[in-house]
Motif scaffolding. Structure first.
Motif, PDB file in Angstrom:
ATOM      1  N   GLU A  40      62.761  64.344 -11.734  1.00  0.00           N
ATOM      2  CA  GLU A  40      63.313  64.403 -10.372  1.00  0.00           C
ATOM      3  C   GLU A  40      63.110  63.077  -9.645  1.00  0.00           C
ATOM      4  OE1 GLU A  40      63.064  69.098  -9.152  1.00  0.00           O
ATOM      5  OE2 GLU A  40      61.234  67.890  -8.984  1.00  0.00           O
ATOM      6  N   VAL A  45      66.591  63.158  -6.874  1.00  0.00           N
ATOM      7  CA  VAL A  45      67.044  64.426  -6.288  1.00  0.00           C
ATOM      8  C   VAL A  45      66.241  65.581  -6.887  1.00  0.00           C
ATOM      9  CG1 VAL A  45      69.426  63.733  -5.775  1.00  0.00           C
ATOM     10  CG2 VAL A  45      68.851  64.612  -8.040  1.00  0.00           C
ATOM     11  N   ALA A  60      72.565  69.374  -8.191  1.00  0.00           N
ATOM     12  CA  ALA A  60      72.231  68.295  -9.125  1.00  0.00           C
ATOM     13  C   ALA A  60      71.694  68.870 -10.431  1.00  0.00           C
ATOM     14  CB  ALA A  60      71.196  67.358  -8.501  1.00  0.00           C
TER      15      ALA A  60
END
Length: 307
Positions: A40, A45, A60
């Protein structure tokens, strides 16, 4: 971004639970969580929405999941290709065929293929869900009717299959070269059950012509149908090419006109699947076998049943 991190990510997506995913991967939950945090952080994101003990994919995360599947699909493709290079005369192959087709259509083909490639292991499976099994990876190749367009599969046309009426040579219609389709209403029939693909095709043509056939006997096997025809129990509607290659002196073949039941037969396989030695050689052998069967059916012969 490492493959291991994507593997961890996909395991969590499958389980939608960090603890169960860590057990599946044989790693600690803390290590799993740390790897996802690294992922991440690199992407900038969040991949999961954490709602108490529940987790859901973010937008995402959904994008990464789809692309991760492609990544691992290509890795599997590469592994299969390399394995095929190591063993270019062997391998295994699972082939799906429509119910009934394996009885006679594939017997001679399998014998010939084994003679040419004895190191290759074949598994022939009768199925009514060939396209679904090909896309899911349950089978490698499928011989079936032309399916609806699907970007996941490759379709190789094999031949256009027309159906004809088979009757015993003592049947009143045996000397006819052809009859109108509607005349089937007056013929005592033996047929595949109503859930069989060939029977469903015939039923659709009957419906278009405004009548239904009520068979005297139903059976799931092609050999049984041919035996019933030879015993004079009834007539049966089967593929012309198959009947012509059976070439039985006790069976007369009568063409059906206005309309002629027909369908397109093809071979299907997953577009993203590596076609190794076993698959390529089987496709080549199948195409040659079908062409030989077509040539044999069209060869001039003396029809003893109509002389």
């Amino acid at each position: 971004m490492e493959l291991r991190q994507l593997e961890y990510f996909m395991a969590i997506c499958e389980e939608m639970h960090f603890s169960r995913a860590s057990e599946k991967l044989c790693t600690s939950q803390s290590n799993l969580s740390q790897q996802i945090k690294f992922l991440e952080s690199e992407l900038g994101v969040p991949l999961f929405d954490r709602l108490g003990k529940r987790i859901t994919l973010t937008e995402a995360g959904k994008v990464l999941l789809e692309q991760s599947r492609h990544v691992f699909s290509h890795i599997d493709y590469a592994r299969e290709a390399i394995a095929a290079m190591k063993n270019n005369e062997g391998g295994t192959l699972a082939i799906g065929v429509l119910p009934g087709d394996a009885d006679l259509l594939f017997d001679a083909l399998l014998v010939e293929f084994h003679r040419l490639y004895p190191k290759t292991s074949l598994s022939v499976i009768e199925s009514t869900s060939i396209v679904e099994q090909v896309t899911s990876g349950e089978i490698d190749l499928g011989v079936t009717v032309l399916p609806e367009p699907d970007e996941r599969i490759t379709v190789i046309p094999l031949f256009h299959e027309e159906f004809a009426l088979a009757v015993h040579t003592a049947h009143p219609l045996a000397k006819e070269k052809a009859i109108k389709f509607e005349q089937l209403q007056d013929v005592k029939m033996v047929m595949f059950p109503s859930d069989h693909q060939a029977r469903q095709l015939i039923n659709r043509f009957c419906l278009q012509e405004g009548f239904r056939l009520q068979p005297h006997i139903e059976t799931t096997t092609l050999l049984s149908l041919l035996t019933l025809v030879k015993k004079g129990i009834g007539g049966c509607i089967l593929p012309s090419l198959l009947l012509q290659n059976v070439n039985d002196d006790d069976i007369a073949i009568i063409n059906l006109l206005h309309p002629t039941p027909s369908q397109d037969i093809c071979l299907v396989y997953r577009r993203d699947k590596y076609m190794g030695f076993a698959a390529r050689t089987f496709i080549d052998t199948l195409q040659a076998y079908i062409q030989s069967a077509i040539d044999n059916a069209h060869a001039p012969t003396t029809n003893k049943n109509r002389s």
